[in-house]
Write an enzyme that holds these catalytic residues in place. Structure first.
Site, PDB file in Angstrom:
ATOM      1  N   CYS A   1       0.951  -1.295   0.067  1.00  0.00           N
ATOM      2  CA  CYS A   1       0.118   0.185   0.021  1.00  0.00           C
ATOM      3  C   CYS A   1       0.828   1.107  -0.004  1.00  0.00           C
ATOM      4  CB  CYS A   1      -0.998  -0.025   1.118  1.00  0.00           C
ATOM      5  SG  CYS A   1      -0.152  -0.390   2.661  1.00  0.00           S
ATOM      6  N   THR A   2       2.096   1.138   0.757  1.00  0.00           N
ATOM      7  CA  THR A   2       2.824   2.197   0.554  1.00  0.00           C
ATOM      8  C   THR A   2       3.343   2.600  -0.675  1.00  0.00           C
ATOM      9  OG1 THR A   2       3.657   1.724   2.870  1.00  0.00           O
ATOM     10  CG2 THR A   2       5.036   3.366   1.542  1.00  0.00           C
TER      11      THR A   2
END
Lengths: 367, 494
Positions: free
Chosen positions: B211-212
């Site tokens: 997700c980063t």
């Protein structure tokens, strides 16, 4: 705590620390129980179970409890006699002197904190001396005394921050804040450097901006390495250190070998061969070497100390042999140091390194 | 006219240590020419890895009296190796490391014989590793170490008093370096902790959460890995990314720059792109020299007993679990360096097991050498007695293999099973798979000759840190109701 859901952990910790301080008369968590309680509060702030930034806050909560102010190394540095600069001083010491004088300005204390400080110190000796003086100078003097004596104050900010779980926007904002503070700290230091240079009769621009920036960036890791001449160490090693090392369990083998290495040289000078070099003379060599060791210890001012029988025997057993692996090791260490010196990176070794390949309690001896 | 020159033995220096008795030696030390000759003739050492550490190790071992060496490495020589892998020259680029290294050392040290193996460590039969007296590791990954550790510890057997059986103990000497830092350690399976026992010491490898990368990048590295791991597949679906192809690398760099601009992130450079994608860790020749030297010394001491070693210096009385916070306050970059073993503390306690001592070398801040001690994990999957599995005598080999995938301690897929010297089932190569396929439907109990309990070894793949790795495990199998069956047989027989 609303609004912090996507905030970097630093922000969470600062807010939480502020709330704690308000509820605890300005103090931060110090006892074990208080630290646990602080962590629990952080956990309670989590809304869902897997908020990375809160988890990081909990992991790094110890930063809140860490002692503030400059390290003892840095403190020692600014108290070093070389920090009293004159026209002969090197650029490094000019910058250290600037750091020393600027410490008080970098505290970044709020005014009400300063007033509180004034109130506390009024009754003390320092307060008595200074109270009659102008307010601004009082602030300066008090803060200086406080920093120097109590170890408060902070070194210039480095500016970079590690990655943290956060939204991009908040993280980039935080980065900007740190960079701005680092830049502000740098400007203050640069100012002081220029004024000191003027005072000691040098061109105020003679230390480059890049150099001062680098100094600021590495302020927390500054180190001064002082070396004795090999000749000095050889003819006059510090007897107190020798005795201390010989009686300390961690150091005694390494120190023993130091003595023995020198004794072996003396032996060779006397007998034209190394102890244990020839098969038939092992026993004789052991007692000869022992005599040399005793004589050497005497000459070095350590009559009371001894080197163990085992080590003396082992030295004779070695019979001046050179094992490739030991040579490779020492060669590696030496070339490591050369690399550091040539590339001007990291911190070079200070002292005499004794490799002990038996139990690997090798040591760096300051003699 | 006779010449009265003294013939200098090549072994003159080593002889002092091998032929002479001493006080600071191993309890089993028997000095003499026999020892020296045995070292040369019978001691076979395996060096795993022919890179930075491997080259140094081969040289050091060859010059330390060992004449029978073997080296295994699956890589070919690259230009970037040449600054420290000193056995290789520009004209060797592209050739297998193991072969060139062996050849060069043999050219320089007469009398030494080095057999190279240009293959993966998993490609070798487990029995290959059995013949060596010591296995010395010059590896650069946790996975490879874990595998070799499992193999060496897999040989270990315990007697009825739970003591390790000496003949089954296969010591390892493990070295590792990174920049100015390094370590060397001695592992005696069954006595000292093995690699798996203390694997928790290694901080998890830096992995960016998806997700980063996909939504909230913050650093230049995030942008680069986005381009490398996500965008590449989107645009070039099917085509594998080749880090050595400059066109591929340039593409990743350009995409990373775009992404960084989008998010206002600074710092994407071509050189950083290469570093992140290839996971480049700078290597320094001198660090390798130092660590290999320690490993060689320990190997010499272990095999000959000519001096005390890292692993048994303390007597039973003096045991303390000591882990000093080694150098963390002096770690220059505030220990943002996630690759050092220096981050952990353990409390001082007493123990009654023999401890592993690790020599750690940190050359950055001055010079730190610290010896620290740890304790073996008695439930260790690698060096412990092995995961216990109770099975019905009716369980087929296929069912057994399926069970391994689900077993919480193992999670082993595509398992091959080996019992004593027999391959009960091999997933690969094809020839062996076909040969052993028919065993799958037979009860494991029968395949093992109806013994009520014994040890099997299984190899397969497992997941560690989201990465698939080869894995070897030792399993203790106990068949339920088996004793009753054999009793019955005997009764019938009588």
């Amino acid at each position: 705590m609303i609004g912090l859901q996507r905030a970097p952990y630093v922000v969470i910790l600062v807010k939480m620390a502020e709330e704690w301080a308000k509820a605890h008369g300005g103090a931060l968590p110090s006892t074990r129980d208080e630290k646990e309680e602080f962590k629990e509060l952080l956990k309670a702030g989590m809304v869902t179970m897997d908020e990375d930034n809160y988890e990081e806050a909990i992991t790094y909560s110890s930063k809140v409890f860490a002692s503030q102010g400059i390290s003892s190394d840095l403190l020692q540095l600014i108290h070093d006699s070389c920090s009293e600069v004159d026209s002969n001083s090197s650029d490094f010491w000019v910058m250290v002197a600037a750091l020393k004088s600027v410490e008080m300005m970098l505290l970044g204390l709020h005014h009400d904190w300063i007033d509180k400080l004034l109130v506390d110190f009024r009754e003390t000796e320092i307060g008595q001396i200074c109270f009659s003086v102008q307010l601004e100078s009082v602030r300066h003097v008090l803060l200086y005394e406080f920093i120097v004596n109590e170890g408060g104050g902070e070194a210039p900010l480095e500016g970079s921050i590690p990655d943290m779980a956060s939204s991009t926007e908040l993280y980039v904002n935080l980065q900007k804040i740190y960079l701005e503070k680092a830049e502000a700290d740098f400007l203050v230091l640069q100012q002081r450097v220029k004024s000191i240079l003027k005072r000691i009769g040098r061109d105020p621009d003679s230390i480059s901006k890049a150099m001062i920036k680098s100094f600021c960036k590495n302020a927390r890791k500054l180190k001064v390495c002082r070396y004795r001449l090999v000749e000095d160490e050889f003819s006059n090693p510090a007897a107190s250190y020798l005795q201390k090392y010989l009686s300390d369990e961690e150091y005694s083998v390494a120190m023993g070998f130091y003595i023995l290495l020198r004794a072996v040289d003396r032996f060779a000078a006397n007998y034209n061969s190394f102890p244990g070099q020839f098969e038939g003379e092992l026993d004789e060599d052991i007692s000869r070497l022992k005599t040399v060791v005793v004589g050497l210890l005497n000459d070095l001012g350590c009559n009371g100390s001894t080197v163990t029988e085992d080590l003396i025997n082992e030295m004779c057993r070695f019979g001046a042999s050179e094992l490739h692996a030991v040579a490779a090791f020492i060669g590696g260490i030496a070339s490591q140091e050369v690399i550091k010196l040539i590339t001007k990176q990291f911190v070079p070794m200070v002292g005499t390194f004794i490799f002990n390949g038996i139990d690997h309690k090798s040591q760096l001896l300051t003699l | 006219m006779a010449e009265s020159t003294v013939h200098q033995s090549r072994s003159r220096d080593l002889d002092k240590l091998l032929l002479r008795p001493g006080n600071l030696v191993a309890p089993t030390f028997e000095p003499g020419a026999q020892l020296r000759d045995d070292l040369q003739e019978y001691a076979r050492i395996l060096v795993v890895g022919a890179g930075g550490l491997g080259c140094e190790l081969l040289k050091d071992l060859a010059l330390s009296g060992f004449k029978n060496l073997e080296v295994i490495d699956m890589d070919r020589i690259e230009v970037t190796n040449l600054n420290r892998q000193f056995l290789f020259r520009l004209e060797d680029v592209g050739k297998p490391k193991a072969e060139v290294a062996a050849k060069r050392v043999m050219e320089r040290v007469s009398g030494v014989n080095i057999v190279p193996h240009f293959c993966r460590i998993e490609d070798k039969d487990i029995d290959f590793y059995k013949d060596f007296i010591i296995i010395v590791l010059g590896l650069d990954s946790v996975e490879a170490r874990s595998y070799i550790n499992a193999v060496a510890c897999g040989f270990l057997e315990y007697d009825s008093d739970d003591k390790p059986i000496e003949e089954t103990v296969k010591p390892m000497v493990d070295g590792g370096t990174e920049g100015f830092k390094g370590h060397a350690r001695v592992i005696i399976p069954g006595s000292t902790p093995c690699f798996e026992c203390i694997i928790w010491l290694f901080p998890p490898q830096v992995k960016f959460p998806l997700c980063t990368l996909a939504e909230t990048p913050r650093t230049a590295a995030h942008c680069i890995e986005y381009a490398h791991l996500i965008k590449w597949d989107e645009v070039h679906s099917g085509k594998t990314f080749d880090p050595d192809d400059p066109e591929h690398m340039k593409w990743v760099y350009t995409e990373a720059v775009k992404r960084a601009e989008l998010f206002g992130i600074q710092g994407v450079t071509y050189s950083l792109t290469q570093g992140v994608v290839k996971n480049i860790i700078p290597a320094i020749a001198s660090t390798n020299a130092i660590v290999s030297a320690v490993c060689t010394l320990e190997t010499l001491k272990l095999v000959s007993g000519c001096s005390k070693t890292l692993s048994n210096y303390l007597t039973c009385v003096e045991f303390f679990l000591i882990l000093l916070y080694f150098g963390i306050s002096s770690c220059p970059s505030g220990c943002g360096n996630h690759n050092c073993l220096l981050q952990y503390t353990i409390h001082v306690t007493e123990s009654d097991g023999i401890m592993l001592t690790i020599e750690m070398y940190n050359g950055m801040e001055g010079l730190h050498i610290k010896v620290t001690e740890f304790v073996k994990d008695k439930d260790c999957l690698a060096c412990g007695p092995g995961v216990l599995l109770e099975l019905d005598t009716s369980v087929t080999l296929q069912k057994f293999i399926d069970m391994l995938e689900e077993h919480p301690k193992l999670l082993l897929s595509k398992a091959s099973v080996r019992y004593r010297a027999m391959n009960l089932y091999m997933q690969a190569p094809q020839v062996l798979e076909e040969m052993t396929r028919s065993n799958l439907n037979l009860p494991l109990f029968e395949l093992m000759g109806k013994v009520p309990k014994d040890i099997v070894h299984v190899t397969g793949t497992t997941s560690r840190d989201d990465k698939k790795t080869s894995c070897l495990r030792k399993l203790r199998l106990v068949f339920k109701g088996a004793d009753a069956v054999t009793d019955q047989d005997m009764a019938v027989g009588a």
